[in-house]
Design a protein around this motif. Structure first.
Motif: not given
Length: 397
Positions: A286, A297, A301-302, A350, A352, A357-359
């Motif tokens: 990250p 981002v 958060d990732i 999660r 980036g 971002t995607s989970r």
């Protein structure tokens, strides 16, 4: 004066699914010659999209001249037990003369579930969520779409936000059942049997001619490499990568070498007509970056950074099927993806990508010494952009 052939008028629906869009057909609406695999089908779909186009702009078709928008889908009632529809996906090459049928589009799988209801193949029992069981005909896998409905119709608008799509919409949850490839002998999610392989590559691809990779077949065959081996950080956006012709060529040559190692092709030359699979992606731990939307981002958060290529270019967000591969690889300790995410066992990740971002989640387990993924889950959205008829010259097929 010689009379020109008339145009065919074929019912079609133009849909967005996830971060992709394509032209959807009910199989029974296609010209008879295009209802079965073969040259006639390929020619018809190419003409719909506007390919092959030496100008690479798709000015005379429905395509958008990117890998995310040069897509066609054929849907029909399924003859298989416990499935509602058969969903066949064609990735139409932009400036080359072929349609790649070798894999699925995870983003358009979302739209396939919604289209099944729009087309009348599936009738919702009531308001709430309608479950659509999809047979993905390209790869022979089951996908379950949970589609919101009201009044017998798909709910398309809503508050669900998906990075890479500018407007919110209704959330559709997808389950990819047993997404890993099966060789009939306990599975071949890792075609070589290794979580990490060292490939021998030309020194002009990477210094020293040795490259560590994770080769996985889950969702879609994918080759993962460390960003650092290419002098990259994993925070790069499309323009930085797609503007570097030498770097793109290095990754494409590596994709061919990886495809050979995975047993997908018999010679390096075959990779040129198999552009859709395998995918290739680079990963990194990250880090903070500015997404293409202008949104920051944060590293916290990732779990990791991933950048993936589709049809020779860096994807603007992330392919749905590649997201499945990311989730599967992240769930298994020891892969390059898992290492970039910090190691350990996990059921969701999660990541980036260039748009944000995607989970995505995955259930992995070890059976008789081999890893397998029983299910991968992610959320996307879909909606109809236009419906009516598409027209192509009648001499196409």
């Amino acid at each position: 004066m010689t009379s020109a052939p008339p145009q065919l008028r074929v019912p079609a629906t133009y849909m967005r699914g996830g971060t992709s869009k394509g032209v959807f057909f009910r199989r029974e609406d296609l010209p008879e010659a295009a209802r079965v695999p073969g040259t006639a089908r390929d020619r018809f779909l190419q003409r719909v999209i506007g390919s092959p186009d030496p100008y690479a702009v798709h000015i005379d078709g429905m395509g958008g001249a990117t890998s995310s928008t040069s897509k066609c889908v054929i849907v029909a009632p399924s003859a298989r037990a416990d499935h509602d529809i058969d969903y066949l996906y064609g990735q139409v090459a932009i400036d080359a003369d072929f349609v790649d049928w070798s894999g699925n589009c995870g983003n358009l799988s979302t739209a396939a579930g919604a289209f099944a209801i729009h087309a009348g193949y599936v009738v919702p029992a009531g308001d709430g969520v309608c479950t659509v069981r999809i047979w993905q005909a390209n790869i022979g896998k089951t996908i379950v779409a949970h589609v919101p409905v009201a009044g017998g119709a798909v709910v398309e608008t809503g508050a669900f936000e998906l990075d890479g799509v500018p407007f919110p919409a209704a959330e559709i949850v997808l389950e990819f059942i047993d997404p890993a490839e099966d060789d009939g002998e306990g599975g071949a999610m890792f075609p070589t049997g290794n979580l990490v392989d060292t490939l021998d590559v030309p020194a002009d691809i990477v210094a020293g001619g040795k490259l560590k990779t994770t080769l996985i077949d889950a969702g879609i065959p994918t080759i993962f490499v460390d960003a650092d081996d290419f002098g990259l950080t994993g925070t790069e956006l499309r323009e930085a990568i797609n503007g570097d012709a030498d770097l793109l060529a290095r990754f494409e040559r590596l994709r061919a070498i990886g495809a050979m190692r995975m047993g997908l092709i018999g010679s390096l030359d075959e990779a040129a007509t198999r552009q859709h699979t395998p995918k290739i992606a680079f990963v990194a731990p990250p880090a903070r970056y500015l997404a293409s939307s202008g949104k920051t981002v944060a590293a916290e958060d990732i779990d990791l950074l991933v950048r993936a290529f589709s049809m020779g270019k860096l994807h603007h967000a992330m392919m749905g099927t590649a997201s499945v591969a990311i989730a599967a690889a992240a769930a298994i300790p020891g892969t390059l993806v898992n290492r970039a995410a910090g190691g350990g066992e996990r059921q969701a990740v999660r990541f980036g990508h260039p748009s944000g971002t995607s989970r995505v989640g995955a259930e992995a387990k070890r059976v008789d010494g081999k890893w397998t993924v029983t299910k991968a889950v992610m959320s996307r959205s879909a909606r109809i952009l236009m419906e009516g008829f598409v027209r192509v010259p009648s001499d196409v097929c």
